[in-house]
Design an enzyme around this catalytic site. Structure first.
Site, PDB file in Angstrom:
ATOM      1  N   SER A 254       0.848  -1.189   0.000  1.00 19.48           N
ATOM      2  CA  SER A 254       0.000   0.000   0.000  1.00 19.48           C
ATOM      3  C   SER A 254       0.882   1.237   0.000  1.00 19.48           C
ATOM      4  CB  SER A 254      -0.898   0.017   1.224  1.00 19.48           C
ATOM      5  OG  SER A 254      -0.133   0.304   2.380  1.00 19.48           O
ATOM      6  N   LYS A 255       0.241   2.380   0.039  1.00 20.14           N
ATOM      7  CA  LYS A 255       0.981   3.638  -0.036  1.00 20.14           C
ATOM      8  C   LYS A 255       2.033   3.773   1.061  1.00 20.14           C
ATOM      9  CE  LYS A 255      -2.345   6.386  -2.516  1.00 20.14           C
ATOM     10  NZ  LYS A 255      -2.959   5.159  -3.025  1.00 20.14           N
ATOM     11  N   ARG A 256       1.791   3.151   2.198  1.00 19.86           N
ATOM     12  CA  ARG A 256       2.728   3.278   3.313  1.00 19.86           C
ATOM     13  C   ARG A 256       4.091   2.678   2.975  1.00 19.86           C
ATOM     14  NH1 ARG A 256       1.298  -0.628   6.420  1.00 19.86           N
ATOM     15  NH2 ARG A 256       2.836   0.098   7.923  1.00 19.86           N
TER      16      ARG A 256
END
Length: 494
Positions: A254-256
């Site tokens: 994910s973006k993290r």
RNA sequence: GGCGCAUUCGUCUAGCGGCCCAGGACACCGCCCUCUCAAGGCGGAGAUCAGGGGUUCGAAUCCCCUAUGCGCUACCA
């Protein structure tokens, strides 16, 4: 297989695809190329609420950057269009109606409130979650009233309530599900758009997809799809569920996890060839030792029996290493061209534009030292600067006195004044000068390195001097000497 | 809670019954090369093959159980 191999990549434009998504696209592409089949791109834009403007272009640009070309789809067309699901609504409606008429689907009038309540009750009672089939058993009268009221509805698939659904997965072998444990899922939403399940099955059928290669997260949906194929009277394609790619924390990407869009890898200085090579190794291997290989070798050998089952963690460190390998294999011209945009981006404007010919002479010196293109500005800036800025105290190497340093610089300026500025000549000259000055190479060259580049690290000194040329080296040595001795200037020397 | 999938060095992986007291790569450590940094060469450390039961003359490889992780369980894909 008798028929032509046709595979597809079907992203939903809800954002930029992450690396796992692209890896799936690439496996499909490799499979198609290996079998001489067709690779289709289809945009699954059925979720109107999550559409992200520009996402389609981002996805397609990413594929193009990686040189993953598609035979049918947006930008190229094809005989099975439209390749946007939002433009195929009538088809889905027709199929849904057909299923209703057959008794394999039904209109469901349950409100969202009821569904939410149902769910929380199921969670509380710790029983299986899922639709309870209430509207499947709606009495004729009750149903008539709801219809007359024009109550909003969705269309649900009526899963068989007994039996098992079996899948022979190309990667995971045989998997089975009990039909009674799969609930009546939605086919058509109340806004008239199909869900993924209906759309993917009918499109894969009408687009004559032969193999569905998708991420493992879809495995649980397979029984729904298989039952849909059955009810619709379609011949199901072969299925293969690919391993997923996880972040370093083992969670779904994910973006993290940093760079999430494929284009970010381009901007971070990675080469498409390197990224491609690296990605294919996440879940596929040629043999027990070959890792770096040209794309031709990969397509020639890409078969599903060499695709692994376990999910892989994306390791940026190894990607960087591989990028370095690919950079070292480039021609000077190619590397210079690849570096140019990064130099224009990262260098102060007064050093621009960069002279390509000059850059070409610098490239061999940095080629085996650079891992990602974003390092380029830092690595070549001192070749371009008028005068590198640094603390003159650095000129005095460990174990040297300031006097020795001054003398070393003075003698160097004199010696370099009219010598041949080639690597070989410089080396001979400076080595003997070092001996004469009774300075170790480490110290003497260390001083000269600082003076010439303003750095404590650089490519080998003599090569560097040659590339810099007398017209740059001379003033820099003089500047070093001046800044050290502070006041007194010796003649123009060099 | 239910269902499903997975489980070999920190990470990517090879291995599909004996070649394995497990091979390669990244990262790490040491040495060599060397004007610094790289690159390269050589070497090292690192996996009781998740654990436990079977099957077999023989199991990382086949079966079962357990554990753990992940996925799905939306009118998201």
């Amino acid at each position: 297989m008798a028929n032509e191999v046709r595979v597809r990549y079907a992203p939903s434009p809800t954002g930029m695809p992450h690396i796992g998504n692209i890896r799936t696209a690439m496996f499909n592409w490799l499979f198609a190329r290996h079998h001489g089949g067709k690779f289709v791109v289809r945009i699954e834009d059925t979720d109107q609420e999550r559409l992200v403007p520009g996402a389609v272009d981002g996805i397609l640009d990413g594929l193009e950057w990686l040189d993953i070309d598609w035979d049918e789809g947006p930008r190229v067309g094809g005989d099975f269009g439209s390749y946007f699901q939002s433009e195929r609504l009538p088809l889905y409606h027709a199929e849904a109606e057909r299923l209703i008429a057959q008794g394999d689907a039904y209109r469901c009038y349950c409100t969202r409130e009821r569904l939410v309540e149902l769910r929380s009750r199921q969670e509380r009672d710790k029983v299986a979650l899922g639709y309870d089939g209430r509207c499947k058993h709606l009495g004729g009268g009750e149903r008539r009233i709801l219809e007359d009221e024009g109550a909003p509805y969705v269309v649900r698939f009526a899963m068989p309530d007994s039996g098992i659904t079996h899948l022979h997965d190309l990667i995971r072998d045989d998997v089975e599900w009990q039909n009674e444990l799969v609930d009546d899922f939605v086919l058509l939403k109340s806004d008239g758009f199909p869900t993924y399940h209906l759309a993917v099955v009918t499109d894969d059928h009408f687009m004559e997809i032969s193999h569905v290669l998708r991420a493992e997260e879809w495995l649980s949906s397979a029984p729904r799809h298989l039952q849909l194929y059955r009810a619709l009277g379609y011949e199901p394609p072969e299925h293969g569920h690919l391993p997923m790619i996880l972040g370093p924390d083992r969670a779904k990407l994910s973006k993290r996890h940093g760079a999430t869009s494929i284009l970010e890898y381009r901007d971070d200085g990675f080469l498409p060839e390197a990224l491609r090579n690296f990605m294919v190794l996440l879940g596929w291997s040629l043999d027990d030792k070959t890792e770096v290989m040209p794309i031709e070798t990969i397509t020639e050998n890409f078969t599903l029996d060499r695709v692994g089952k376990p999910a892989a963690i994306f390791d940026r460190e190894k990607l960087s290493w591989m990028n370095g390998v690919y950079i070292r294999e480039m021609t000077a011209e190619a590397l210079a061209d690849a570096m140019l945009p990064f130099l224009e981006q990262g260098l102060p404007s007064n050093l621009l534009p960069v002279d390509r010919e000059y850059l070409l002479s610098i490239v061999p010196l940095v080629q085996e030292r650079i891992k990602v293109l974003t390092e380029a500005p830092e690595m070549v800036s001192y070749f371009l600067e008028e005068q590198p800025v640094y603390d003159s105290a650095n000129l005095v190497q460990r174990g040297m006195t300031e006097e020795e340093t001054v003398r070393a610089l003075e003698r160097s300026i004199l010696a370099l004044g009219d010598c041949d500025f080639s690597t070989e000549a410089l080396e001979g000259l400076l080595r003997s000068l070092g001996e004469e000055l009774e300075l170790t190479p480490r110290r003497f060259f260390g001083t000269l390195r600082w003076a010439a580049t303003g750095r404590n690290v650089s490519p080998p000194l003599f090569e560097t001097l040659e590339v810099l040329g007398r017209e740059r080296v001379g003033p820099r040595l003089q500047w070093a000497l001046d800044s050290l001795s502070g006041k007194e200037r010796i003649g123009s020397g060099v």
